[in-house]
Design a protein around this motif. Structure first.
Motif, short mmCIF file in Angstrom:
data_model
loop_
_atom_site.label_atom_id
_atom_site.label_comp_id
_atom_site.label_asym_id
_atom_site.label_seq_id
_atom_site.Cartn_x
_atom_site.Cartn_y
_atom_site.Cartn_z
N ASP A 220 -16.22 -6.83 -26.86
CA ASP A 220 -16.83 -6.25 -27.90
C ASP A 220 -15.77 -4.88 -28.63
OD1 ASP A 220 -17.56 -3.83 -26.49
OD2 ASP A 220 -19.69 -4.46 -26.21
N ALA A 221 -15.11 -4.80 -27.86
CA ALA A 221 -14.07 -3.73 -28.33
C ALA A 221 -13.19 -4.16 -29.31
CB ALA A 221 -13.13 -3.31 -27.14
N LEU A 222 -12.92 -5.72 -29.44
CA LEU A 222 -12.17 -6.16 -30.59
C LEU A 222 -12.98 -6.47 -31.85
CD1 LEU A 222 -10.74 -9.11 -28.01
CD2 LEU A 222 -9.76 -7.22 -29.04
N ALA A 223 -12.03 -6.53 -32.58
CA ALA A 223 -12.65 -6.99 -33.88
C ALA A 223 -13.27 -8.34 -34.33
CB ALA A 223 -11.81 -6.52 -35.16
N PRO A 224 -14.38 -8.38 -34.86
CA PRO A 224 -14.69 -9.62 -35.25
C PRO A 224 -14.02 -10.87 -35.45
CG PRO A 224 -16.25 -8.05 -36.19
CD PRO A 224 -14.94 -7.54 -35.86
N ALA A 225 -12.85 -10.32 -36.08
CA ALA A 225 -11.82 -11.56 -36.19
C ALA A 225 -11.30 -12.29 -34.99
CB ALA A 225 -10.71 -11.01 -37.15
N TYR A 226 -11.47 -11.52 -33.68
CA TYR A 226 -10.82 -11.99 -32.65
C TYR A 226 -11.87 -12.59 -31.60
CZ TYR A 226 -6.85 -9.14 -34.74
OH TYR A 226 -5.88 -8.77 -35.45
N ALA A 227 -13.15 -12.06 -31.77
CA ALA A 227 -14.03 -12.57 -30.96
C ALA A 227 -15.42 -12.41 -31.35
CB ALA A 227 -13.82 -11.62 -29.64
N ALA A 228 -16.30 -13.03 -30.88
CA ALA A 228 -17.76 -13.12 -31.18
C ALA A 228 -18.64 -12.63 -29.99
CB ALA A 228 -18.27 -14.52 -31.86
#
Length: 296
Positions: A220-228
């Motif tokens: 969840d540290a990642l932007a939504p473009a990289y993970a859900a």
């Protein structure tokens, strides 16, 4: 590297790459697939009975693969880095991030803990000291004598300010620590990720790191473009995450790597992702991280 997958919710059933690991676990002593779906008392909070059951699963898996006696969860450890325990741990969504506390309990030498998370995970316990996904970092700082310091990267700015204020307000005798918890933890706020200086440079400028580093990654540290994921997300990129880890690995010994942050099992889609898109995104990210970490 050895791999342990802890399946708490069945979410990995929707990821072909993770199912590949599950199949390989039936043939390889280097891969452990632990079915935790039947363990009660694990969602967000982990009670003492669940902790014992989880540790027993880990110990039994290592006993069967190594053919040695495993005494208990603390003594079955990374002992001066001579005993190899599973070094990459996947454990479902962010509700189970407390597993990083249980894994670091097994370390028997000084280390620095570096956490990638959109949340500080330093809330004091609300239910009689029970371990939680929102307070496990505080538990590590309070109780692990080997942790030298903690660096948390990508936390929402407002949450950093809130936790600093809350901890600073504790009475001086509220904890047994000789020093304030805040002296051992550093935050790199989400807003600081926008600077063009590599994250590893920030870390080295402000922290004296142990020669041993333990990494704990909540996607969840990642932007939504990289993970859900199942929590609100930050703005870190996969490229920045990998570059930081590579820089750290070039100068330190990585003794453990945790990965969590899958979507919730009851996810029904969002503005950013359909269910199918979320599963494809997370499947590809897990494969990418696995391949990357194997080459460190």
């Amino acid at each position: 590297m050895n791999i342990t997958v802890q399946d708490f919710t069945g979410i990995y059933d929707y990821q072909p790459f993770m199912q590949e690991l599950r199949e390989k676990a039936t043939k390889s002593a280097d891969i452990h697939w632990l079915d935790c779906t039947k363990i009660v008392g694990t969602d967000c909070y982990c009670d003492d009975d669940a902790i014992k059951e989880i540790n027993d699963l880990i110990d039994n898996a290592e006993r069967s693969s190594k053919g040695i006696n495993v005494s208990n969860s603390v003594n079955n450890s990374i002992n001066n880095s001579t005993e190899t325990v599973p070094q990459i741990h996947f454990f479902d969504n962010g509700n189970y991030h407390y597993m990083s506390k249980l894994w670091t309990d097994r370390i028997q030498e000084p280390f620095s803990l570096i956490v990638f998370d959109h949340h500080p995970d330093m809330q004091p316990p609300r239910f009689g000291g029970i371990l939680s996904c929102g307070g496990w970092v505080l538990e590590v700082l309070d109780n692990n004598k080997f942790v030298q310091n903690v660096i948390i990267i990508g936390v929402a700015d407002r949450l950093v300010d809130e936790i600093r204020a809350e901890i600073a307000s504790y009475p001086s005798d509220a904890r047994n620590d000789d020093i304030c918890i805040l002296d051992k933890v550093s935050f790199f706020k989400e807003s600081e990720l926008e600077k063009e200086i590599p994250l590893s440079s920030f870390i080295y400028q402000q922290n004296s790191l142990s020669s041993n580093i333990y990494l704990s990654i909540d996607k969840d540290a990642l932007a939504p473009a990289y993970a859900a994921t199942n929590w609100d997300q930050g703005s870190l990129s996969t490229e920045a995450l990998k570059a930081t880890i590579a820089d750290l690995a070039a100068n330190h010994k990585i003794i453990g790597i945790d990965i969590c942050g899958e979507r919730s099992h009851d996810f029904e889609g969002s503005e950013q992702h359909t269910i199918q898109d979320a599963d494809a995104l997370n499947n590809n990210l897990n494969r990418e991280l696995f391949d990357f970490l194997q080459k460190l």
